[in-house]
Scaffold this motif. Structure first.
Motif, PDB file in Angstrom:
ATOM      1  N   TYR A 137       8.469  -5.282 -15.994  1.00 31.82           N
ATOM      2  CA  TYR A 137       8.424  -6.477 -16.831  1.00 31.82           C
ATOM      3  C   TYR A 137       7.001  -6.995 -17.065  1.00 31.82           C
ATOM      4  O   TYR A 137       6.792  -7.883 -17.880  1.00 31.82           O
ATOM      5  CB  TYR A 137       9.277  -7.591 -16.206  1.00 31.82           C
ATOM      6  N   ALA A 138       6.048  -6.454 -16.349  1.00 29.41           N
ATOM      7  CA  ALA A 138       4.661  -6.911 -16.466  1.00 29.41           C
ATOM      8  C   ALA A 138       3.997  -6.307 -17.706  1.00 29.41           C
ATOM      9  O   ALA A 138       4.420  -5.254 -18.199  1.00 29.41           O
ATOM     10  CB  ALA A 138       3.886  -6.499 -15.220  1.00 29.41           C
ATOM     11  N   PRO A 139       2.964  -6.966 -18.216  1.00 33.77           N
ATOM     12  CA  PRO A 139       2.203  -6.359 -19.318  1.00 33.77           C
ATOM     13  C   PRO A 139       1.615  -5.011 -18.879  1.00 33.77           C
ATOM     14  O   PRO A 139       1.350  -4.801 -17.690  1.00 33.77           O
ATOM     15  CB  PRO A 139       1.076  -7.373 -19.571  1.00 33.77           C
ATOM     16  N   LEU A 140       1.425  -4.125 -19.824  1.00 35.48           N
ATOM     17  CA  LEU A 140       0.915  -2.789 -19.491  1.00 35.48           C
ATOM     18  C   LEU A 140      -0.420  -2.829 -18.769  1.00 35.48           C
ATOM     19  O   LEU A 140      -0.669  -2.001 -17.890  1.00 35.48           O
ATOM     20  CB  LEU A 140       0.807  -1.928 -20.744  1.00 35.48           C
ATOM     21  N   TRP A 141      -1.280  -3.783 -19.101  1.00 35.68           N
ATOM     22  CA  TRP A 141      -2.577  -3.829 -18.435  1.00 35.68           C
ATOM     23  C   TRP A 141      -2.405  -4.114 -16.938  1.00 35.68           C
ATOM     24  O   TRP A 141      -3.191  -3.638 -16.127  1.00 35.68           O
ATOM     25  CB  TRP A 141      -3.531  -4.826 -19.108  1.00 35.68           C
ATOM     26  N   VAL A 142      -1.375  -4.866 -16.562  1.00 37.38           N
ATOM     27  CA  VAL A 142      -1.112  -5.135 -15.144  1.00 37.38           C
ATOM     28  C   VAL A 142      -0.672  -3.846 -14.456  1.00 37.38           C
ATOM     29  O   VAL A 142      -1.144  -3.511 -13.366  1.00 37.38           O
ATOM     30  CB  VAL A 142      -0.050  -6.246 -14.970  1.00 37.38           C
ATOM     31  N   ARG A 143       0.225  -3.115 -15.109  1.00 42.07           N
ATOM     32  CA  ARG A 143       0.687  -1.843 -14.546  1.00 42.07           C
ATOM     33  C   ARG A 143      -0.479  -0.862 -14.408  1.00 42.07           C
ATOM     34  O   ARG A 143      -0.645  -0.215 -13.380  1.00 42.07           O
ATOM     35  CB  ARG A 143       1.782  -1.239 -15.428  1.00 42.07           C
ATOM     36  N   ASP A 144      -1.293  -0.761 -15.449  1.00 45.05           N
ATOM     37  CA  ASP A 144      -2.444   0.143 -15.402  1.00 45.05           C
ATOM     38  C   ASP A 144      -3.400  -0.242 -14.272  1.00 45.05           C
ATOM     39  O   ASP A 144      -3.912   0.616 -13.554  1.00 45.05           O
ATOM     40  CB  ASP A 144      -3.186   0.141 -16.739  1.00 45.05           C
ATOM     41  N   TYR A 145      -3.634  -1.541 -14.115  1.00 44.24           N
ATOM     42  CA  TYR A 145      -4.494  -2.034 -13.044  1.00 44.24           C
ATOM     43  C   TYR A 145      -3.914  -1.644 -11.681  1.00 44.24           C
ATOM     44  O   TYR A 145      -4.626  -1.175 -10.800  1.00 44.24           O
ATOM     45  CB  TYR A 145      -4.656  -3.552 -13.144  1.00 44.24           C
ATOM     46  N   TYR A 147      -1.946   0.851 -10.864  1.00 41.99           N
ATOM     47  CA  TYR A 147      -2.107   2.277 -10.570  1.00 41.99           C
ATOM     48  C   TYR A 147      -3.570   2.670 -10.379  1.00 41.99           C
ATOM     49  O   TYR A 147      -3.896   3.494  -9.538  1.00 41.99           O
ATOM     50  CB  TYR A 147      -1.456   3.134 -11.663  1.00 41.99           C
ATOM     51  N   ARG A 148      -4.454   2.075 -11.162  1.00 38.25           N
ATOM     52  CA  ARG A 148      -5.860   2.448 -11.101  1.00 38.25           C
ATOM     53  C   ARG A 148      -6.530   1.907  -9.840  1.00 38.25           C
ATOM     54  O   ARG A 148      -7.232   2.629  -9.138  1.00 38.25           O
ATOM     55  CB  ARG A 148      -6.600   1.965 -12.341  1.00 38.25           C
ATOM     56  N   VAL A 149      -6.302   0.624  -9.533  1.00 44.94           N
ATOM     57  CA  VAL A 149      -7.023  -0.019  -8.439  1.00 44.94           C
ATOM     58  C   VAL A 149      -6.244   0.004  -7.114  1.00 44.94           C
ATOM     59  O   VAL A 149      -6.772   0.418  -6.091  1.00 44.94           O
ATOM     60  CB  VAL A 149      -7.397  -1.467  -8.819  1.00 44.94           C
ATOM     61  N   VAL A 150      -4.998  -0.416  -7.170  1.00 49.68           N
ATOM     62  CA  VAL A 150      -4.214  -0.504  -5.934  1.00 49.68           C
ATOM     63  C   VAL A 150      -3.839   0.892  -5.433  1.00 49.68           C
ATOM     64  O   VAL A 150      -4.014   1.198  -4.255  1.00 49.68           O
ATOM     65  CB  VAL A 150      -2.960  -1.378  -6.144  1.00 49.68           C
ATOM     66  N   MET A 151      -3.311   1.717  -6.311  1.00 53.42           N
ATOM     67  CA  MET A 151      -2.883   3.059  -5.907  1.00 53.42           C
ATOM     68  C   MET A 151      -4.019   4.088  -6.012  1.00 53.42           C
ATOM     69  O   MET A 151      -3.841   5.234  -5.658  1.00 53.42           O
ATOM     70  CB  MET A 151      -1.692   3.512  -6.752  1.00 53.42           C
ATOM     71  N   LYS A 152      -5.150   3.676  -6.573  1.00 53.48           N
ATOM     72  CA  LYS A 152      -6.327   4.551  -6.709  1.00 53.48           C
ATOM     73  C   LYS A 152      -6.015   5.831  -7.473  1.00 53.48           C
ATOM     74  O   LYS A 152      -6.355   6.930  -7.048  1.00 53.48           O
ATOM     75  CB  LYS A 152      -6.945   4.844  -5.348  1.00 53.48           C
ATOM     76  N   CYS A 153      -5.316   5.675  -8.585  1.00 57.66           N
ATOM     77  CA  CYS A 153      -4.959   6.821  -9.428  1.00 57.66           C
ATOM     78  C   CYS A 153      -5.779   6.812 -10.699  1.00 57.66           C
ATOM     79  O   CYS A 153      -5.993   5.821 -11.307  1.00 57.66           O
ATOM     80  CB  CYS A 153      -3.484   6.781  -9.783  1.00 57.66           C
TER      81      CYS A 153
END
Length: 153
Positions: A137-145, A147-153
């Motif tokens: 339900y979150a905006p795509l930029w939140v999801r991308d963030y 995966y990129r920062v929290v999951m380091k992907c």
């Protein structure tokens, strides 16, 4: 089932269908298709007395997850993806790690839910099911963030 005007169909999708991340595109896409099929069948079969439940497990220890990890042993042949080996391994390992739900626990939860008088149309259960449901339900930029920062992907 139609003749008996009674029955239940259980489709096992994945929580990754809601918030697909890197290194699991084909898997997430196939599970998203299964979710869409379940949504359609639920509406089509309701008038026949047939329930359709879509199960979206989170990280669950399984042979599929273990065999996925083994494929990275051949990564030396992957010209373009070698640089992402650590991230790809981490993606696989996180779903098979210490916090992963056992297959037996998932099966017990599914059976208990499905056998209720009014089974749920959708059941998300297991590791990461809450966070990935929220990311849906979150905006795509939140999801991308995430995966990129929290999951380091």
């Amino acid at each position: 089932m139609i003749e008996r005007r009674k029955g239940i169909i259980v489709n096992v999708g994945s929580i990754t269908a809601l918030a697909p991340g890197p290194w699991a595109g084909a898997y997430s896409a196939s599970k998203a298709a299964l979710h869409a099929l379940g949504d359609t069948l639920r509406l089509e079969l309701r008038s026949f007395g047939i329930n359709v439940v879509t199960v979206a497990p989170g990280g669950t220890k399984s042979n599929l997850g273990n065999s996925s990890a083994a494929k990275y042993d051949q990564i030396h042949d992957w010209k373009y993806y070698k640089q992402f080996e650590e991230s790809m391994r981490a993606r696989t390992n996180v779903s098979q790690g210490p916090g992963a739900t056992s297959a037996e626990e998932l099966a017990n939860k599914v059976v208990a839910s499905v056998l209720k008088k009014n089974p749920p149309a959708f059941l998300a259960y297991g590791q990461f099911s809450a966070i990935l449901s929220m990311l849906y339900y979150a905006p795509l930029w939140v999801r991308d963030y995430f995966y990129r920062v929290v999951m380091k992907c």
